[in-house]
Design an enzyme around this catalytic site. Structure first.
Site, short mmCIF file in Angstrom:
data_model
loop_
_atom_site.label_atom_id
_atom_site.label_comp_id
_atom_site.label_asym_id
_atom_site.label_seq_id
_atom_site.Cartn_x
_atom_site.Cartn_y
_atom_site.Cartn_z
N ARG A 85 0.87 -1.19 0.00
CA ARG A 85 0.00 0.00 0.00
C ARG A 85 0.91 1.24 0.00
O ARG A 85 1.84 1.32 0.81
CB ARG A 85 -0.94 0.02 1.22
CG ARG A 85 -1.95 -1.11 1.21
CD ARG A 85 -3.05 -0.91 2.24
NE ARG A 85 -4.02 0.09 1.80
CZ ARG A 85 -4.97 0.60 2.61
NH1 ARG A 85 -5.02 0.22 3.87
NH2 ARG A 85 -5.83 1.48 2.16
N ASP A 233 -2.33 9.11 7.63
CA ASP A 233 -1.53 8.07 6.98
C ASP A 233 -0.13 8.57 6.64
O ASP A 233 0.80 7.77 6.51
CB ASP A 233 -2.24 7.55 5.73
CG ASP A 233 -3.40 6.67 6.14
OD1 ASP A 233 -4.47 7.22 6.45
OD2 ASP A 233 -3.21 5.45 6.22
O1 MRU Z 1 -7.61 2.35 4.16
P1 MRU Z 1 -7.39 2.28 5.64
O2 MRU Z 1 -8.55 1.70 6.38
O3 MRU Z 1 -6.08 1.62 6.00
O4 MRU Z 1 -7.28 3.81 6.08
C1 MRU Z 1 -6.96 4.12 7.41
C2 MRU Z 1 -7.01 5.56 7.71
O5 MRU Z 1 -7.17 6.41 6.85
C3 MRU Z 1 -6.73 5.96 9.14
O6 MRU Z 1 -7.40 7.18 9.43
C4 MRU Z 1 -5.23 6.18 9.32
O7 MRU Z 1 -4.51 5.07 8.86
C5 MRU Z 1 -4.86 6.44 10.72
S1 MRU Z 1 -4.99 4.97 11.73
C6 MRU Z 1 -4.43 5.35 13.28
#
Ligand code: MRU
Length: 330
Positions: A85, A233
Site C-alpha cells: 500500500r 496516513d
Molecule cells: O484504508 P485504511 O482503512 O487503512 O485507512 C486508514 C485511515 O485512513 C486511518 O485514518 C489512518 O490510517 C490512521 S490509523 C491510526
C-alpha cells in the site's frame, strides 16, 4: 474489552480479519509472508500504524518460513511489503527500520537473524502501543469535560498496536471520567467507520452514533460538534496530511463552522522526506469497492469510477497535531 488487532504467535502472525467485522470476530494465524501481504492489500489488516507493525512481523515470518537467512531474500521481501500500500508511510518506515537494524547487527546464523527480526518487530509493536498511550494523554488535555467528537474512518485498536490515535484520545478521556459522545462517519466506500469504529467503540462501552458521511456538515451547522478528531496516513514536512478520503471535506467544514480540527498521529507517520502533500502518493482502489460494496450491484455496468482511498488536507485547515511528543499547533 480492549482489542488486540495483531500479535506474534510462535513463528506466525495472528491478526483480526477486519473485513469480517462487525458480523464475525475472526482471528487468522498466518505463517506465510505472502498471505500477510495479501491481507494488507485486502484491508484485512489496515490502519497506518497496524500495517507497519504487520510488515515488521511479516519479515520475521518470511525468514522463519524460508528456513535460512540470506540478506538478498530479506531485502526482496521487504520491497514486496513496501509496495503493498503506497500512502501510509508507517509501512515503509517499519520495514526500513527492521532492515537497518539487521544490517547493523550482521547476524551470521539463521537462528540469530530470526531472533533479531522477531525482537525488532516486537519492539516496533511495543513502541507503537506506548505512542498511542502518549497521544491519548496529550490529546485528552485539549478536550473539555463534556464533549461531542466527530471522527472519520477507524483510528482505534484495530488500526494500531495500542489503544489507537484519535480513538485513543477518546478512550483516555472516558477513562478520565469525561462525558464523551462520538459521531462516527460511516466512511464510504469501505465503511471503516460503520464496520469498525462503530463496533470498536460499542465494544468499549463508548456513547457512539453512526452517521452517513454527508451528515457531518449538518451536525456542525447545528453546533452539535465540539471537535473533529482524525488520524493520518502520512504527514508532510509542511504539515499537509494524507488521511482517509473525506477527511479534507471535514476539515473545510470544520473551519467554516469554527470547530477545532485535530490530527492525531505517532511520530512514525511524519515523513521527513516529503515537503508537501503534493508529493504523497494516493492509493486508488478498485471500482468494485464502489459499485458492488453492499453484496449487490449498486451502479450501472460499465460505469467509469474514480476511487482514491485518501485525500490531502492542507496544513492551514489543521488546528493542531497531537503526537506522542505533545501537541503542536497547526
Ligand atoms: O484504508 P485504511 O482503512 O487503512 O485507512 C486508514 C485511515 O485512513 C486511518 O485514518 C489512518 O490510517 C490512521 S490509523 C491510526
Amino acid at each position: 474489552m480492549r482489542i488486540q488487532a495483531l500479535a506474534r504467535e510462535g513463528g506466525k502472525l495472528r491478526f483480526i480479519d477486519q473485513t469480517k467485522l462487525p458480523l464475525e470476530l475472526e482471528y487468522r494465524e498466518v505463517g506465510d509472508y505472502r498471505e500477510i501481504i495479501e491481507a494488507i492489500k485486502e484491508l484485512q489488516i489496515r490502519g497506518a500504524p497496524a500495517i507497519g507493525i504487520a510488515a515488521a512481523y511479516g519479515l520475521a515470518v518470511a525468514v522463519e518460513q524460508h528456513g535460512e537467512f540470506k540478506f538478498d531474500h530479506l531485502r526482496q521481501v521487504a520491497q514486496q511489503f513496501k509496495e503493498a500500500r503506497p500512502t501510509a508511510v508507517n509501512l515503509a518506515w517499519a520495514v526500513d527500520r527492521v532492515i537497518r537494524f539487521v544490517e547493523g547487527e550482521q547476524p551470521t546464523t539463521f537462528a540469530a537473524a530470526r531472533d533479531l527480526l522477531w525482537a525488532e518487530a516486537e519492539a516496533i509493536h511495543t513502541q507503537d502501543r506506548m505512542m498511542c498511550a502518549a497521544i491519548g494523554r496529550h490529546g485528552a488535555e485539549l478536550i473539555g469535560p463534556k464533549a461531542t467528537i466527530l471522527t472519520h474512518c477507524n483510528t482505534g485498536a484495530l488500526a494500531t498496536g495500542g489503544i489507537g490515535t484519535a480513538l485513543g484520545i477518546i478512550y483516555t478521556c472516558v477513562d478520565q471520567g469525561k462525558k464523551i459522545r462520538v459521531y462516527a462517519d460511516e466512511t464510504r466506500p469501505l465503511l471503516q467507520g460503520a464496520r469498525l469504529t462503530a463496533w470498536e467503540l460499542q465494544q468499549g462501552g463508548i456513547d457512539v452514533t453512526l452517521i452517513t458521511d454527508s451528515t457531518a456538515g449538518m451536525l456542525m451547522q447545528q453546533g452539535k460538534i465540539d471537535y473533529v478528531l482524525v488520524g493520518a496516513d502520512r504527514i508532510a514536512k509542511n504539515g499537509d496530511v494524507a488521511n482517509k478520503i473525506g477527511t479534507y471535506s471535514l476539515a473545510v467544514l470544520a473551519k467554516a463552522h469554527g470547530v477545532p480540527f485535530y490530527v492525531a498521529a505517532p511520530t512514525s507517520t511524519f515523513d521527513p522526506k516529503i515537503e508537501s502533500g503534493d508529493e504523497i502518493p494516493i492509493e486508488e482502489r478498485s471500482a468494485m469497492e464502489v459499485t458492488d460494496s453492499f453484496g449487490r450491484r449498486t451502479a450501472p455496468y460499465d460505469i467509469a469510477v474514480y476511487s482514491p482511498a485518501f485525500d490531502i488536507t492542507p496544513a492551514e485547515y489543521i488546528t493542531a497535531y497531537i503526537t506522542d511528543q505533545g501537541v503542536k499547533e497547526g
